[in-house]
Motif scaffolding. Structure first.
Motif, PDB file in Angstrom:
ATOM      1  N   LYS A 325      56.458   6.009  44.196  1.00 56.63           N
ATOM      2  CA  LYS A 325      57.750   5.974  44.873  1.00 56.63           C
ATOM      3  C   LYS A 325      57.719   5.245  46.208  1.00 56.63           C
ATOM      4  O   LYS A 325      58.604   4.418  46.497  1.00 56.63           O
ATOM      5  CB  LYS A 325      58.254   7.405  45.080  1.00 56.63           C
ATOM      6  N   ASN A 326      56.726   5.538  47.043  1.00 56.70           N
ATOM      7  CA  ASN A 326      56.768   5.091  48.436  1.00 56.70           C
ATOM      8  C   ASN A 326      55.882   3.893  48.747  1.00 56.70           C
ATOM      9  O   ASN A 326      56.173   3.132  49.663  1.00 56.70           O
ATOM     10  CB  ASN A 326      56.384   6.256  49.360  1.00 56.70           C
ATOM     11  N   ASN A 327      54.784   3.733  48.040  1.00 58.67           N
ATOM     12  CA  ASN A 327      53.845   2.654  48.331  1.00 58.67           C
ATOM     13  C   ASN A 327      54.009   1.545  47.296  1.00 58.67           C
ATOM     14  O   ASN A 327      53.561   1.685  46.159  1.00 58.67           O
ATOM     15  CB  ASN A 327      52.414   3.200  48.311  1.00 58.67           C
ATOM     16  N   PRO A 328      54.633   0.417  47.663  1.00 60.06           N
ATOM     17  CA  PRO A 328      54.888  -0.647  46.679  1.00 60.06           C
ATOM     18  C   PRO A 328      53.627  -1.166  46.004  1.00 60.06           C
ATOM     19  O   PRO A 328      53.675  -1.590  44.841  1.00 60.06           O
ATOM     20  CB  PRO A 328      55.549  -1.741  47.522  1.00 60.06           C
ATOM     21  N   ALA A 329      52.499  -1.134  46.704  1.00 62.04           N
ATOM     22  CA  ALA A 329      51.264  -1.650  46.109  1.00 62.04           C
ATOM     23  C   ALA A 329      50.899  -0.896  44.842  1.00 62.04           C
ATOM     24  O   ALA A 329      50.343  -1.472  43.900  1.00 62.04           O
ATOM     25  CB  ALA A 329      50.125  -1.565  47.120  1.00 62.04           C
ATOM     26  N   LEU A 330      51.225   0.407  44.793  1.00 61.53           N
ATOM     27  CA  LEU A 330      50.843   1.224  43.648  1.00 61.53           C
ATOM     28  C   LEU A 330      51.721   0.974  42.421  1.00 61.53           C
ATOM     29  O   LEU A 330      51.432   1.486  41.344  1.00 61.53           O
ATOM     30  CB  LEU A 330      50.867   2.706  44.031  1.00 61.53           C
ATOM     31  N   ILE A 445      51.139  21.507  46.503  1.00 57.53           N
ATOM     32  CA  ILE A 445      51.963  21.173  45.346  1.00 57.53           C
ATOM     33  C   ILE A 445      53.338  20.673  45.775  1.00 57.53           C
ATOM     34  O   ILE A 445      53.879  19.731  45.192  1.00 57.53           O
ATOM     35  CB  ILE A 445      52.084  22.390  44.406  1.00 57.53           C
ATOM     36  N   ASP A 446      53.907  21.291  46.808  1.00 59.84           N
ATOM     37  CA  ASP A 446      55.203  20.827  47.302  1.00 59.84           C
ATOM     38  C   ASP A 446      55.133  19.373  47.758  1.00 59.84           C
ATOM     39  O   ASP A 446      56.018  18.564  47.454  1.00 59.84           O
ATOM     40  CB  ASP A 446      55.678  21.712  48.458  1.00 59.84           C
ATOM     41  N   ASP A 447      54.082  19.012  48.499  1.00 57.32           N
ATOM     42  CA  ASP A 447      53.950  17.638  48.985  1.00 57.32           C
ATOM     43  C   ASP A 447      53.750  16.660  47.832  1.00 57.32           C
ATOM     44  O   ASP A 447      54.310  15.560  47.834  1.00 57.32           O
ATOM     45  CB  ASP A 447      52.781  17.532  49.965  1.00 57.32           C
ATOM     46  N   ALA A 451      56.464  13.507  46.616  1.00 61.43           N
ATOM     47  CA  ALA A 451      55.995  12.126  46.753  1.00 61.43           C
ATOM     48  C   ALA A 451      55.383  11.805  48.108  1.00 61.43           C
ATOM     49  O   ALA A 451      55.412  10.662  48.548  1.00 61.43           O
ATOM     50  CB  ALA A 451      57.134  11.140  46.460  1.00 61.43           C
ATOM     51  N   LYS A 452      54.817  12.795  48.774  1.00 56.98           N
ATOM     52  CA  LYS A 452      54.166  12.519  50.054  1.00 56.98           C
ATOM     53  C   LYS A 452      52.753  11.975  49.870  1.00 56.98           C
ATOM     54  O   LYS A 452      52.199  11.360  50.775  1.00 56.98           O
ATOM     55  CB  LYS A 452      54.145  13.780  50.906  1.00 56.98           C
ATOM     56  N   THR A 477      59.747  12.545  31.529  1.00 54.53           N
ATOM     57  CA  THR A 477      60.940  12.092  32.246  1.00 54.53           C
ATOM     58  C   THR A 477      60.485  11.092  33.303  1.00 54.53           C
ATOM     59  O   THR A 477      59.398  11.241  33.875  1.00 54.53           O
ATOM     60  CB  THR A 477      61.684  13.244  32.943  1.00 54.53           C
ATOM     61  N   PRO A 478      61.273  10.070  33.602  1.00 60.63           N
ATOM     62  CA  PRO A 478      60.861   9.093  34.623  1.00 60.63           C
ATOM     63  C   PRO A 478      60.855   9.681  36.028  1.00 60.63           C
ATOM     64  O   PRO A 478      60.200   9.153  36.922  1.00 60.63           O
ATOM     65  CB  PRO A 478      61.884   7.973  34.491  1.00 60.63           C
ATOM     66  N   THR A 479      61.558  10.805  36.214  1.00 62.26           N
ATOM     67  CA  THR A 479      61.563  11.467  37.523  1.00 62.26           C
ATOM     68  C   THR A 479      60.497  12.547  37.538  1.00 62.26           C
ATOM     69  O   THR A 479      60.782  13.730  37.767  1.00 62.26           O
ATOM     70  CB  THR A 479      62.950  12.066  37.816  1.00 62.26           C
ATOM     71  N   ASN A 480      59.253  12.154  37.266  1.00 56.22           N
ATOM     72  CA  ASN A 480      58.139  13.085  37.261  1.00 56.22           C
ATOM     73  C   ASN A 480      57.394  12.994  38.591  1.00 56.22           C
ATOM     74  O   ASN A 480      57.787  12.243  39.483  1.00 56.22           O
ATOM     75  CB  ASN A 480      57.204  12.781  36.077  1.00 56.22           C
ATOM     76  N   ARG A 481      56.305  13.758  38.736  1.00 57.18           N
ATOM     77  CA  ARG A 481      55.596  13.757  40.013  1.00 57.18           C
ATOM     78  C   ARG A 481      54.848  12.451  40.268  1.00 57.18           C
ATOM     79  O   ARG A 481      54.376  12.206  41.365  1.00 57.18           O
ATOM     80  CB  ARG A 481      54.626  14.934  40.100  1.00 57.18           C
ATOM     81  N   PHE A 482      54.774  11.562  39.271  1.00 59.38           N
ATOM     82  CA  PHE A 482      54.189  10.237  39.469  1.00 59.38           C
ATOM     83  C   PHE A 482      55.254   9.220  39.870  1.00 59.38           C
ATOM     84  O   PHE A 482      54.933   8.092  40.223  1.00 59.38           O
ATOM     85  CB  PHE A 482      53.494   9.777  38.182  1.00 59.38           C
ATOM     86  N   TYR A 483      56.505   9.638  39.763  1.00 60.49           N
ATOM     87  CA  TYR A 483      57.649   8.786  40.093  1.00 60.49           C
ATOM     88  C   TYR A 483      57.567   7.452  39.355  1.00 60.49           C
ATOM     89  O   TYR A 483      57.704   6.373  39.932  1.00 60.49           O
ATOM     90  CB  TYR A 483      57.765   8.595  41.614  1.00 60.49           C
ATOM     91  N   THR A 484      57.346   7.547  38.026  1.00 63.75           N
ATOM     92  CA  THR A 484      57.312   6.334  37.226  1.00 63.75           C
ATOM     93  C   THR A 484      58.684   5.674  37.132  1.00 63.75           C
ATOM     94  O   THR A 484      58.794   4.536  36.669  1.00 63.75           O
ATOM     95  CB  THR A 484      56.800   6.642  35.810  1.00 63.75           C
TER      96      THR A 484
END
Length: 564
Positions: A325-330, A445-447, A451-452, A477-484
């Motif tokens: 989500k936050n780091n474009p390189a990833l 887990i919260d962080d 997406a922190k 789902t695309p809104t998972n903790r990996f933010y795919t």
């Protein structure tokens, strides 16, 4: 979990915090004395076994639970329509003697066991089955919170109000011994999910009497009704007796009216001892008769002392999660591949995992349907990792690497050691690691969910033996903790997983999951699979008949304890 089913999804309850505080105030010596007196008081036929639990249960209503310690207790009290064959992840009859489904996979007919009663004397029959499913499906208010109805939402989807589509449609009881469940689509999860503790059959009479659905949100916590705190009522071989919060002990007693072979133990005590070292000391001192997840470094000494150390078959996965989500390189596949090549997984497993652990090549073990032996492999290759980072234009990448404290999971016995090993590998290829550690239930887990973290350590113990329970849970789902969702393929991957789960033809479904596994590793790589680890469980020489479960879902009905 199950799984180990997953404590990470729950908001801590006020009741749970009070219980944990009470436990923390009790000295180990007084606990040992208490356990000894309980054992003596429980003498006679069957005797009393005291098991050291790693934490306090959230509550005793499994429908609202997602933590392993709650399920460890309620699994002894309640049963499902189906269960799991001891020592395996294979489904077998439990309260349903048999079942069949329509050709389209949407109608399931269960033939129920006769002569079964709930602990309060209520008959178990088809009406009770339908009332249980109606109760689950018609949750409102706080009951629809993902932190409460996690397993329903993950497996069935929405509720009766129609805001979100649901796998469940309806239940009918054509006669007392026949329950018919109607689904909105075919799914690979049926009937396996009905063996999860969350979908256990509970007494409709007791749930009505003690207002089982009356759960209230209070800030970020929940206040549970009397049913969930003191009156859980199932059909199982043990009945709930009491929970003494002052000394952290949960007492179950044998169900003398059990429909099957009665439990050998007269009493079963769970003593809450959060510290693994203290659990080991209590076993050595005779204060408890067993505990879970012993440190791998202690296994030889435990065996040498005459204890029973049993190693479960690995039915889990540890992975390095990557948040896009936050780091474009990833979001660049080359960068994610560089992470995979950088990690020396062979050494990681050999140095930081218990005996029997193996390197993971994909996101579930080879005993699960759809495992593809020909997936892309990422051997340790620092030069290749540096090359990919350079091609991606980030030769000096900096990442926030999260790892959890105050926890030991079946798939992650030593979080700090695992973090240290991986961090060193990443530094070797030029990645700057910014370490961030937080308690598992104190922000970690919260962080991760918010997406922190750029990269993080997490894993999963299977709840049942289907691919959907692993990769469907992770990436469904695309809104998972990996933010795919940040990647153009996020929705495509979720659609592939939904299609595979809904395919009624088993052979075709297997092929679909194999192709998904190939693409996961070659084209997507939303995380890096690391290891499958066989967790241990230890009991004293006095304990006999405990069958270890790859689901970490042991039942104590067959266990006996001898005098020394």
């Amino acid at each position: 979990m199950r799984r180990a089913p997953s404590a990470q999804r729950r908001a801590p309850s006020a009741w749970r915090r009070v219980a944990a505080a009470g436990v923390a105030l009790v000295a180990a010596a007084s606990l040992a004395a208490c356990a000894q007196s309980q054992r003596e008081a429980g003498g006679g036929e069957g005797g009393t076994l005291t098991f050291g639990a790693a934490g306090a249960p959230d509550l005793f209503d499994p429908f609202y639970a997602s933590d392993g310690e709650t399920f460890r207790v309620t699994r002894q009290i309640m049963e499902g329509l189906v269960g799991f064959k001891p020592g395996t992840a294979d489904v077998e009859p439990e309260l349903a003697e048999s079942w069949e489904h329509s050709p389209d996979g949407r109608t399931w007919t269960f033939r129920l066991r006769q002569g079964v009663k709930f602990h309060d004397g209520t008959d178990f029959n088809a009406d009770a089955v339908c009332r249980n499913f109606t109760r689950m499906f018609t949750q409102t208010g706080a009951g629809q919170n993902n932190a409460l109805s996690y397993y329903w939402i993950e497996n069935f989807g929405g509720f009766a109000d129609g805001a979100t589509p649901s796998l469940y449609q309806s239940c009918e009881a054509p006669d007392p011994t026949t329950a018919v469940l109607h689904l909105t689509r075919a799914t690979s999860k049926f009937p396996d999910i009905l063996g999860l503790p969350s979908f256990s059959m509970q007494s409709p009479t007791a749930m009505d009497r003690y207002q089982a659905n009356n759960v209230q949100a209070q800030g970020d916590s929940f206040v549970y009704p009397e049913y969930a705190r003191a009156h859980p009522t199932g059909t199982g071989p043990f009945r709930f007796d009491s929970y003494d919060e002052s000394n952290g002990t949960i007492k179950l007693v044998r169900n003398e009216q059990y429909w099957g072979e009665k439990a050998k133990l007269k009493e079963l005590i769970f003593r809450i001892i959060p510290d693994e070292t203290v659990r080991k000391q209590e076993l050595e001192a005779g204060g408890i008769d067993g505990y879970d997840y012993p440190n791998a470094a202690d296994l030889r000494a435990l065996r040498d002392a005459g204890n029973n150390v049993q190693i479960r078959a690995p039915f889990n996965i540890l992975y390095l999660g990557i948040t896009q989500k936050n780091n474009p390189a990833l979001r660049d596949l080359k960068v994610r591949q560089a992470l995979a090549y950088a990690i020396d997984r062979e050494t990681l497993v050999r140095a930081n995992m218990p005996e029997g652990a193996v390197v993971a090549t994909q996101f579930y073990p080879d005993t699960v349907d759809g495992y593809a032996p020909d997936v892309v492999r990422y051997p340790h290759d620092p030069a290749r990792a540096r090359q990919l980072l350079a091609e991606a234009g980030v030769p000096n990448l900096t990442l926030n690497f999260y790892w959890p404290t105050e926890v030991s999971r079946p798939y992650m016995p030593d979080p700090q050691g695992i973090y240290n090993a991986i961090a060193e590998d990443l530094r070797e290829v030029g990645i700057t690691v910014n370490p961030i550690s937080k308690p598992w239930n104190g922000g970690y887990i919260d962080d991760v969910d918010n997406a922190k973290a750029d990269i993080f350590l997490l894993g999963w113990t299977g709840d049942y033996n289907t691919p959907d329970n692993f990769i469907g849970t992770f990436f469904g789902t695309p809104t998972n903790r990996f933010y795919t969702a940040a990647s153009p393929w996020g929705e495509d991957l979720a659609a592939q997983l939904r299609a595979a789960d809904s395919e009624p033809d088993e052979a075709r479904r297997t092929q679909m999951y194999q192709e998904i596994n190939r693409r996961l590793l070659a084209e997507y790589l939303p995380a890096v699979p690391l290891a499958h680890s066989p967790p241990a469980i230890v009991t004293s020489p006095r304990v006999h008949g405990l069958q270890p479960s790859p689901l970490t879902a042991e039942e104590f009905q067959t266990v006996s304890i001898s005098e020394q």
